[in-house]
Motif scaffolding. Sequence first.
Motif, PDB file in Angstrom:
ATOM      1  N   LEU A  44      65.808  61.500  53.374  1.00 20.91           N
ATOM      2  CA  LEU A  44      64.512  61.222  53.991  1.00 20.91           C
ATOM      3  C   LEU A  44      63.577  60.492  53.025  1.00 20.91           C
ATOM      4  O   LEU A  44      62.659  59.809  53.459  1.00 20.91           O
ATOM      5  CB  LEU A  44      63.872  62.513  54.490  1.00 20.91           C
ATOM      6  CG  LEU A  44      64.661  63.236  55.590  1.00 20.91           C
ATOM      7  CD1 LEU A  44      63.995  64.557  55.936  1.00 20.91           C
ATOM      8  CD2 LEU A  44      64.817  62.363  56.814  1.00 20.91           C
ATOM      9  N   ARG A  45      63.845  60.596  51.736  1.00 20.05           N
ATOM     10  CA  ARG A  45      63.053  59.877  50.735  1.00 20.05           C
ATOM     11  C   ARG A  45      63.152  58.371  50.973  1.00 20.05           C
ATOM     12  O   ARG A  45      62.167  57.645  50.854  1.00 20.05           O
ATOM     13  CB  ARG A  45      63.530  60.230  49.337  1.00 20.05           C
ATOM     14  CG  ARG A  45      62.748  59.579  48.231  1.00 20.05           C
ATOM     15  CD  ARG A  45      63.318  60.029  46.879  1.00 20.05           C
ATOM     16  NE  ARG A  45      62.617  59.444  45.777  1.00 20.05           N
ATOM     17  CZ  ARG A  45      61.551  59.967  45.184  1.00 20.05           C
ATOM     18  NH1 ARG A  45      61.056  61.119  45.610  1.00 20.05           N
ATOM     19  NH2 ARG A  45      60.980  59.370  44.171  1.00 20.05           N
ATOM     20  N   THR A  46      64.342  57.897  51.320  1.00 20.27           N
ATOM     21  CA  THR A  46      64.550  56.479  51.577  1.00 20.27           C
ATOM     22  C   THR A  46      63.684  56.009  52.743  1.00 20.27           C
ATOM     23  O   THR A  46      63.055  54.946  52.672  1.00 20.27           O
ATOM     24  CB  THR A  46      66.034  56.194  51.864  1.00 20.27           C
ATOM     25  OG1 THR A  46      66.804  56.642  50.751  1.00 20.27           O
ATOM     26  CG2 THR A  46      66.283  54.733  52.111  1.00 20.27           C
ATOM     27  N   ARG A 106      52.258  48.914  52.302  1.00 14.16           N
ATOM     28  CA  ARG A 106      51.623  48.291  51.138  1.00 14.16           C
ATOM     29  C   ARG A 106      51.734  46.769  51.209  1.00 14.16           C
ATOM     30  O   ARG A 106      50.796  46.062  50.883  1.00 14.16           O
ATOM     31  CB  ARG A 106      52.233  48.819  49.837  1.00 14.16           C
ATOM     32  CG  ARG A 106      52.035  50.321  49.624  1.00 14.16           C
ATOM     33  CD  ARG A 106      50.600  50.730  49.576  1.00 14.16           C
ATOM     34  NE  ARG A 106      50.021  50.252  48.333  1.00 14.16           N
ATOM     35  CZ  ARG A 106      48.741  50.301  48.029  1.00 14.16           C
ATOM     36  NH1 ARG A 106      47.890  50.824  48.888  1.00 14.16           N
ATOM     37  NH2 ARG A 106      48.299  49.841  46.896  1.00 14.16           N
ATOM     38  N   ARG A 107      52.892  46.267  51.634  1.00 16.13           N
ATOM     39  CA  ARG A 107      53.058  44.816  51.790  1.00 16.13           C
ATOM     40  C   ARG A 107      52.099  44.283  52.846  1.00 16.13           C
ATOM     41  O   ARG A 107      51.465  43.255  52.653  1.00 16.13           O
ATOM     42  CB  ARG A 107      54.490  44.474  52.181  1.00 16.13           C
ATOM     43  CG  ARG A 107      55.442  44.397  51.024  1.00 16.13           C
ATOM     44  CD  ARG A 107      56.759  43.743  51.419  1.00 16.13           C
ATOM     45  NE  ARG A 107      57.393  44.354  52.570  1.00 16.13           N
ATOM     46  CZ  ARG A 107      58.225  45.381  52.517  1.00 16.13           C
ATOM     47  NH1 ARG A 107      58.543  45.918  51.375  1.00 16.13           N
ATOM     48  NH2 ARG A 107      58.757  45.866  53.611  1.00 16.13           N
ATOM     49  N   ILE A 135      59.978  55.941  51.619  1.00 16.93           N
ATOM     50  CA  ILE A 135      59.698  54.789  50.758  1.00 16.93           C
ATOM     51  C   ILE A 135      59.678  53.495  51.566  1.00 16.93           C
ATOM     52  O   ILE A 135      58.848  52.613  51.316  1.00 16.93           O
ATOM     53  CB  ILE A 135      60.717  54.719  49.599  1.00 16.93           C
ATOM     54  CG1 ILE A 135      60.475  55.897  48.648  1.00 16.93           C
ATOM     55  CG2 ILE A 135      60.638  53.390  48.867  1.00 16.93           C
ATOM     56  CD1 ILE A 135      61.539  56.070  47.584  1.00 16.93           C
ATOM     57  N   LYS A 136      60.558  53.380  52.534  1.00 16.74           N
ATOM     58  CA  LYS A 136      60.569  52.185  53.382  1.00 16.74           C
ATOM     59  C   LYS A 136      59.240  52.039  54.124  1.00 16.74           C
ATOM     60  O   LYS A 136      58.665  50.955  54.169  1.00 16.74           O
ATOM     61  CB  LYS A 136      61.729  52.265  54.372  1.00 16.74           C
ATOM     62  CG  LYS A 136      61.867  51.049  55.230  1.00 16.74           C
ATOM     63  CD  LYS A 136      63.082  51.137  56.127  1.00 16.74           C
ATOM     64  CE  LYS A 136      63.177  49.903  57.000  1.00 16.74           C
ATOM     65  NZ  LYS A 136      64.364  49.944  57.854  1.00 16.74           N
ATOM     66  N   GLY A 137      58.743  53.121  54.707  1.00 16.71           N
ATOM     67  CA  GLY A 137      57.459  53.087  55.403  1.00 16.71           C
ATOM     68  C   GLY A 137      56.314  52.799  54.455  1.00 16.71           C
ATOM     69  O   GLY A 137      55.410  52.012  54.753  1.00 16.71           O
ATOM     70  N   TYR A 138      56.354  53.414  53.282  1.00 12.74           N
ATOM     71  CA  TYR A 138      55.323  53.217  52.269  1.00 12.74           C
ATOM     72  C   TYR A 138      55.266  51.753  51.836  1.00 12.74           C
ATOM     73  O   TYR A 138      54.203  51.134  51.822  1.00 12.74           O
ATOM     74  CB  TYR A 138      55.611  54.114  51.065  1.00 12.74           C
ATOM     75  CG  TYR A 138      54.583  53.998  49.966  1.00 12.74           C
ATOM     76  CD1 TYR A 138      53.457  54.810  49.961  1.00 12.74           C
ATOM     77  CD2 TYR A 138      54.724  53.080  48.936  1.00 12.74           C
ATOM     78  CE1 TYR A 138      52.499  54.708  48.961  1.00 12.74           C
ATOM     79  CE2 TYR A 138      53.774  52.965  47.937  1.00 12.74           C
ATOM     80  CZ  TYR A 138      52.669  53.784  47.950  1.00 12.74           C
ATOM     81  OH  TYR A 138      51.725  53.681  46.968  1.00 12.74           O
ATOM     82  N   LEU A 196      59.404  58.212  57.917  1.00 16.86           N
ATOM     83  CA  LEU A 196      58.951  56.815  57.926  1.00 16.86           C
ATOM     84  C   LEU A 196      57.457  56.747  58.240  1.00 16.86           C
ATOM     85  O   LEU A 196      56.697  56.035  57.574  1.00 16.86           O
ATOM     86  CB  LEU A 196      59.761  56.024  58.953  1.00 16.86           C
ATOM     87  CG  LEU A 196      59.501  54.537  59.047  1.00 16.86           C
ATOM     88  CD1 LEU A 196      59.920  53.827  57.779  1.00 16.86           C
ATOM     89  CD2 LEU A 196      60.242  53.962  60.241  1.00 16.86           C
ATOM     90  N   GLN A 197      57.017  57.514  59.227  1.00 15.67           N
ATOM     91  CA  GLN A 197      55.599  57.529  59.607  1.00 15.67           C
ATOM     92  C   GLN A 197      54.731  58.094  58.483  1.00 15.67           C
ATOM     93  O   GLN A 197      53.654  57.568  58.198  1.00 15.67           O
ATOM     94  CB  GLN A 197      55.404  58.340  60.885  1.00 15.67           C
ATOM     95  CG  GLN A 197      55.977  57.648  62.107  1.00 15.67           C
ATOM     96  CD  GLN A 197      55.962  58.530  63.338  1.00 15.67           C
ATOM     97  OE1 GLN A 197      55.894  59.752  63.257  1.00 15.67           O
ATOM     98  NE2 GLN A 197      56.056  57.902  64.503  1.00 15.67           N
TER      99      GLN A 197
END
Length: 56
Positions: free
Chosen positions: A35-37, A47-48, A40-43, A11-12
């Motif tokens: 861990l991809r999920t 970005r938002r 992507i959540k952190g990314y 996430l970090q």
Amino acid sequence: MGTREQIVEALQKGTEAGQSGAPPTVCPYGRDDILRTAWIKGYAAARRKAGHASPE
């Protein structure tokens, strides 16, 4: 499944990538890796927060 520590780290790393403006293709986790999920959540959150709906 990753450990809690691995999930937090993913996430970090995703957050850092999003903040730096890196494209989402830099995700180091494979398509089938849980861990991809987290990455992507952190990314996406970074970005938002930066005001970008999609990477440039």
